[in-house]
Design a protein around this motif. Structure first.
Motif, mmCIF file in Angstrom:
data_model
loop_
_atom_site.group_PDB
_atom_site.id
_atom_site.type_symbol
_atom_site.label_atom_id
_atom_site.label_comp_id
_atom_site.label_asym_id
_atom_site.label_seq_id
_atom_site.Cartn_x
_atom_site.Cartn_y
_atom_site.Cartn_z
ATOM 1 N N PHE A 1 0.836 -1.202 0.000
ATOM 2 C CA PHE A 1 0.000 0.000 0.000
ATOM 3 C C PHE A 1 0.868 1.248 0.000
ATOM 4 O O PHE A 1 1.966 1.257 0.560
ATOM 5 N N TYR A 2 0.343 2.315 -0.617
ATOM 6 C CA TYR A 2 1.052 3.590 -0.630
ATOM 7 C C TYR A 2 0.041 4.722 -0.573
ATOM 8 O O TYR A 2 -1.164 4.505 -0.745
ATOM 9 N N GLY A 3 0.523 5.912 -0.297
ATOM 10 C CA GLY A 3 -0.368 7.060 -0.213
ATOM 11 C C GLY A 3 0.411 8.355 -0.324
ATOM 12 O O GLY A 3 1.565 8.377 -0.765
ATOM 13 N N PHE A 4 -0.223 9.415 0.075
ATOM 14 C CA PHE A 4 0.310 10.775 -0.053
ATOM 15 C C PHE A 4 1.743 10.908 0.471
ATOM 16 O O PHE A 4 2.624 11.435 -0.228
ATOM 17 N N THR B 1 -6.966 3.649 -7.055
ATOM 18 C CA THR B 1 -5.724 3.708 -7.825
ATOM 19 C C THR B 1 -4.776 2.590 -7.392
ATOM 20 O O THR B 1 -4.598 2.355 -6.190
ATOM 21 N N ILE B 2 -4.194 1.925 -8.372
ATOM 22 C CA ILE B 2 -3.125 0.972 -8.093
ATOM 23 C C ILE B 2 -1.917 1.327 -8.953
ATOM 24 O O ILE B 2 -2.042 1.914 -10.027
ATOM 25 N N ALA B 3 -0.753 0.961 -8.446
ATOM 26 C CA ALA B 3 0.506 1.156 -9.154
ATOM 27 C C ALA B 3 1.149 -0.209 -9.338
ATOM 28 O O ALA B 3 0.982 -1.101 -8.508
ATOM 29 N N THR B 4 1.873 -0.352 -10.421
ATOM 30 C CA THR B 4 2.596 -1.591 -10.673
ATOM 31 C C THR B 4 3.703 -1.331 -11.677
ATOM 32 O O THR B 4 3.963 -0.185 -12.035
ATOM 33 N N ALA B 5 4.330 -2.380 -12.155
ATOM 34 C CA ALA B 5 5.424 -2.262 -13.119
ATOM 35 C C ALA B 5 4.881 -2.093 -14.532
ATOM 36 O O ALA B 5 3.837 -2.662 -14.872
ATOM 37 N N PRO B 6 5.573 -1.334 -15.354
ATOM 38 C CA PRO B 6 5.194 -1.266 -16.766
ATOM 39 C C PRO B 6 5.169 -2.678 -17.358
ATOM 40 O O PRO B 6 6.090 -3.469 -17.148
ATOM 41 N N GLY B 7 4.079 -3.009 -18.031
ATOM 42 C CA GLY B 7 3.918 -4.312 -18.649
ATOM 43 C C GLY B 7 3.210 -5.342 -17.792
ATOM 44 O O GLY B 7 2.760 -6.365 -18.294
ATOM 45 N N GLU B 8 3.101 -5.088 -16.492
ATOM 46 C CA GLU B 8 2.449 -6.069 -15.620
ATOM 47 C C GLU B 8 0.940 -6.042 -15.806
ATOM 48 O O GLU B 8 0.299 -7.087 -15.895
ATOM 49 N N ILE C 1 1.677 -5.414 -6.793
ATOM 50 C CA ILE C 1 0.744 -4.293 -6.944
ATOM 51 C C ILE C 1 0.808 -3.452 -5.672
ATOM 52 O O ILE C 1 0.810 -3.987 -4.562
ATOM 53 N N ASP C 2 0.842 -2.139 -5.829
ATOM 54 C CA ASP C 2 0.825 -1.184 -4.718
ATOM 55 C C ASP C 2 -0.511 -0.450 -4.791
ATOM 56 O O ASP C 2 -0.870 0.092 -5.848
ATOM 57 N N ILE C 3 -1.260 -0.417 -3.703
ATOM 58 C CA ILE C 3 -2.633 0.109 -3.695
ATOM 59 C C ILE C 3 -2.702 1.420 -2.915
ATOM 60 O O ILE C 3 -2.200 1.518 -1.792
ATOM 61 N N TRP C 4 -3.363 2.407 -3.498
ATOM 62 C CA TRP C 4 -3.512 3.733 -2.898
ATOM 63 C C TRP C 4 -4.365 3.669 -1.642
ATOM 64 O O TRP C 4 -5.408 3.012 -1.606
ATOM 65 N N CYS D 1 -0.188 2.771 8.924
ATOM 66 C CA CYS D 1 -1.394 2.071 8.478
ATOM 67 C C CYS D 1 -1.079 1.187 7.272
ATOM 68 O O CYS D 1 -1.498 0.035 7.214
ATOM 69 N N GLU D 2 -0.352 1.734 6.317
ATOM 70 C CA GLU D 2 0.008 0.953 5.126
ATOM 71 C C GLU D 2 0.764 -0.307 5.531
ATOM 72 O O GLU D 2 0.505 -1.393 4.984
ATOM 73 N N ASP D 3 1.674 -0.183 6.487
ATOM 74 C CA ASP D 3 2.412 -1.345 6.976
ATOM 75 C C ASP D 3 1.469 -2.348 7.633
ATOM 76 O O ASP D 3 1.619 -3.560 7.457
ATOM 77 N N ASN D 4 0.485 -1.856 8.387
ATOM 78 C CA ASN D 4 -0.471 -2.742 9.062
ATOM 79 C C ASN D 4 -1.415 -3.430 8.079
ATOM 80 O O ASN D 4 -1.905 -4.526 8.355
ATOM 81 N N LEU D 5 -1.680 -2.790 6.950
ATOM 82 C CA LEU D 5 -2.542 -3.387 5.921
ATOM 83 C C LEU D 5 -1.812 -4.450 5.105
ATOM 84 O O LEU D 5 -2.439 -5.323 4.508
ATOM 85 N N THR D 6 -0.497 -4.388 5.079
ATOM 86 C CA THR D 6 0.312 -5.328 4.295
ATOM 87 C C THR D 6 0.506 -6.593 5.118
ATOM 88 O O THR D 6 1.240 -6.596 6.101
#
Length: 173
Positions: A30-33, A65-72, A108-111, A126-131
């Protein structure tokens, strides 16, 4: 008979690219601002008219929003995330995802959180706790009618909704 056969083959081929699938073994983080690069809510791609701003409630019409690698995943591709019971859309790139993908590890990294409020260390915690550290399945080319939980994962200044993560939720088409 030839016309019927051509129509049948055409119909089969037309559906090949849109079949629902459930690839697994994804690292999900997870990631955010506060830990976006650069910090803020900017994204690499303008999907769904968001004007390069991360967000989303998780519905099909408003995917997170999700982030990932180009091509994934394709840019602006919508997937379903059983771990969260949310739809997500690839709107951003992720450096660690790119490294992992190059090493054969889908990631995948999720907003999380707000598009305009920096949650600071509370959000990163929080992001760490969600992972949860497991490997998860996603649904590509999902139906539009899966059930969703639109509760935000992080609400500034410090609310972390870890109860809205379902690590044992199966993926199916």
């Amino acid at each position: 008979m030839t016309t019927r056969m051509l129509l049948f083959i055409g119909a089969v081929l037309a559906g090949v690219g849109t079949a629902c699938s459930t690839p697994g073994n994804f690292i999900i983080t997870f990631y955010g601002f506060p830990d976006n690069s650069p910090p803020g809510s900017g994204t690499a791609y303008n999907c769904g008219g968001r004007n390069y701003i991360a967000g989303g409630s998780g519905t099909y019409d408003d995917p997170v929003t999700i982030a990932t690698a180009p091509g994934e995943l394709d840019v602006c591709e919508i997937v379903y995330l059983p771990l969260l019971t949310k739809y997500g859309r690839r709107e951003d790139d992720c450096a660690q995802c790119t490294t992992d993908y190059s090493n054969g590890e889908p990631h995948i990294d999720i907003w999380t959180g707000s598009s305009n409020i920096n949650g600071g260390q509370n959000q990163i915690d929080c992001e760490d706790n969600l992972t949860y550290g497991g490997r998860y399945t996603i649904v590509r080319n999902p139906p539009t009618n899966y059930g969703v939980n639109t509760s935000p994962l992080f609400v500034p200044p410090s609310t972390c909704n870890t109860q809205d993560v379902y690590p044992d939720n199966p993926a199916h088409c």
